[in-house]
Motif scaffolding. Structure first.
Motif, PDB file in Angstrom:
ATOM      1  N   LYS A  35      -5.355  -1.519  -8.752  1.00 24.64           N
ATOM      2  CA  LYS A  35      -5.726  -1.404 -10.010  1.00 24.64           C
ATOM      3  C   LYS A  35      -6.208  -2.474 -10.832  1.00 24.64           C
ATOM      4  CE  LYS A  35      -4.277   2.969  -9.573  1.00 24.64           C
ATOM      5  NZ  LYS A  35      -5.234   4.065  -9.782  1.00 24.64           N
ATOM      6  N   TRP A  80       4.763   0.105  -9.474  1.00 25.85           N
ATOM      7  CA  TRP A  80       3.554  -0.997  -9.699  1.00 25.85           C
ATOM      8  C   TRP A  80       3.947  -2.133  -8.739  1.00 25.85           C
ATOM      9  CZ3 TRP A  80      -1.081  -0.675 -12.369  1.00 25.85           C
ATOM     10  CH2 TRP A  80      -1.000   0.326 -12.952  1.00 25.85           C
ATOM     11  N   TYR A 117      -1.272  -3.169  -7.428  1.00 25.45           N
ATOM     12  CA  TYR A 117      -1.505  -1.920  -6.999  1.00 25.45           C
ATOM     13  C   TYR A 117      -0.567  -0.898  -7.407  1.00 25.45           C
ATOM     14  CZ  TYR A 117      -3.635  -3.542  -2.432  1.00 25.45           C
ATOM     15  OH  TYR A 117      -4.617  -4.216  -1.567  1.00 25.45           O
ATOM     16  N   LYS A 118      -0.965   0.262  -7.563  1.00 26.29           N
ATOM     17  CA  LYS A 118      -0.226   1.442  -7.990  1.00 26.29           C
ATOM     18  C   LYS A 118      -0.910   2.660  -6.869  1.00 26.29           C
ATOM     19  CE  LYS A 118       2.409   4.083 -11.161  1.00 26.29           C
ATOM     20  NZ  LYS A 118       2.345   4.440 -12.299  1.00 26.29           N
ATOM     21  N   THR A 119       0.343   3.618  -6.553  1.00 24.97           N
ATOM     22  CA  THR A 119      -0.139   4.637  -5.419  1.00 24.97           C
ATOM     23  C   THR A 119      -1.129   4.284  -4.375  1.00 24.97           C
ATOM     24  OG1 THR A 119      -1.698   5.591  -7.104  1.00 24.97           O
ATOM     25  CG2 THR A 119       0.292   6.370  -7.329  1.00 24.97           C
ATOM     26  N   GLY A 120      -1.111   3.022  -3.748  1.00 30.72           N
ATOM     27  CA  GLY A 120      -1.665   2.477  -2.843  1.00 30.72           C
ATOM     28  C   GLY A 120      -3.041   2.119  -3.326  1.00 30.72           C
ATOM     29  N   GLN A 121      -3.538   2.098  -4.342  1.00 31.36           N
ATOM     30  CA  GLN A 121      -4.898   1.660  -4.906  1.00 31.36           C
ATOM     31  C   GLN A 121      -4.783   0.369  -5.828  1.00 31.36           C
ATOM     32  OE1 GLN A 121      -7.628   3.839  -4.282  1.00 31.36           O
ATOM     33  NE2 GLN A 121      -6.106   4.954  -2.934  1.00 31.36           N
ATOM     34  N   LYS A 173       5.095   5.925  -5.241  1.00 28.38           N
ATOM     35  CA  LYS A 173       3.864   6.214  -6.089  1.00 28.38           C
ATOM     36  C   LYS A 173       4.269   5.915  -7.282  1.00 28.38           C
ATOM     37  CE  LYS A 173       2.188  10.189  -3.323  1.00 28.38           C
ATOM     38  NZ  LYS A 173       1.196   9.140  -2.558  1.00 28.38           N
ATOM     39  N   ASP A 174       5.375   5.715  -8.004  1.00 29.44           N
ATOM     40  CA  ASP A 174       5.861   5.177  -9.266  1.00 29.44           C
ATOM     41  C   ASP A 174       5.952   3.930  -9.424  1.00 29.44           C
ATOM     42  OD1 ASP A 174       8.242   5.381  -7.912  1.00 29.44           O
ATOM     43  OD2 ASP A 174       9.224   6.141  -9.600  1.00 29.44           O
ATOM     44  N   THR A 195       0.739  -1.313  -0.117  1.00 26.16           N
ATOM     45  CA  THR A 195       0.239   0.057  -0.003  1.00 26.16           C
ATOM     46  C   THR A 195       0.797   1.330  -0.030  1.00 26.16           C
ATOM     47  OG1 THR A 195      -1.560  -1.317   1.257  1.00 26.16           O
ATOM     48  CG2 THR A 195      -2.076   1.011   1.215  1.00 26.16           C
ATOM     49  N   ASN A 196       1.849   1.265   0.573  1.00 24.26           N
ATOM     50  CA  ASN A 196       2.683   2.629   1.033  1.00 24.26           C
ATOM     51  C   ASN A 196       3.920   2.185  -0.140  1.00 24.26           C
ATOM     52  OD1 ASN A 196       1.011   3.537   2.656  1.00 24.26           O
ATOM     53  ND2 ASN A 196       2.257   3.070   4.369  1.00 24.26           N
TER      54      ASN A 196
END
Length: 197
Positions: free
Chosen positions: A131, A70, A125-129, A67-68, A63-64
């Motif tokens: 996908k 995957w 996941y990417k940027t904690g979301q 941000k860039d 999750t953390n």
């Protein structure tokens, strides 16, 4: 192409004395560009393996994550053959796509009372979301899953950039679509024939 454009960082350093002042500015700019490219490459290639994590590490590792990056996580149980196959394929993909973070976790360490029928489970996941998600044998690709098929699935959600030009299951999917269309057409023909009588 200028001579310095073909040099690596070490060669540029050694050749500094051979350049005049105008070339030195260009060389310095070029050196900075090459250094940034090298740093980006190092950052992208810092993974390269399927790592085991436990439930307590999930938030930090998945999750953390930066941000860039995957993150592909496989929740599994080692007593399920399909999970072992997915782990094997993800291990190969992790080596081929070191810019993505591939992790696996025994399902009970992350989610208590998770049903075996939902395994294997892959979250992307990417940027904690989240996908992308593939839950259960069918969504993960079936018991005869090939590594290329899993690669295609991960590329479709954007987690990796594949050089595959088409879905490895395209022929099977085309055949299934053709069969379904023929069955529908046959039913329509039979329905129209019985309407006439």
């Amino acid at each position: 192409m200028k001579l310095y454009e073909r040099m690596n960082l070490k060669e540029l350093k050694e050749a500094e004395d051979d350049f005049d002042e105008a070339d030195m500015k260009a060389v310095e700019m070029y050196r900075q560009q090459r250094l940034q490219e090298w740093k980006r490459l190092q950052r992208r290639q810092k993974y390269g393996e399927l790592r085991e994590i436990c439930g307590e590490q999930y938030v930090k590792e998945v999750t953390n994550a930066p941000k860039d990056v995957w993150v592909i996580i496989h929740l599994y149980r080692s007593s399920i053959p399909m999970c072992l196959l997915v782990n094997q394929h993800l291990g190969l993909l992790a080596k081929r796509f070191p810019e993505a973070k591939f992790v696996k976790a025994i399902v009970n360490s992350c989610i208590q009372n998770y049903h075996d029928r939902c395994l294997p489970t892959i979250f992307v996941y990417k940027t904690g979301q989240i996908k992308g998600r593939f839950i259960g044998v069918a969504e993960c690709g079936g018991i005869n899953l090939k590594v290329e098929e899993l690669e295609w699935k991960l590329a479709e959600v954007g987690a990796i950039k594949t050089d595959l030009e088409e879905n490895p299951k395209k022929d099977i999917m085309d055949m299934m679509t053709f069969s379904v269309q023929n069955i529908s057409a046959h039913k329509d023909t039979n329905t129209k024939s019985s309407d006439v009588m």
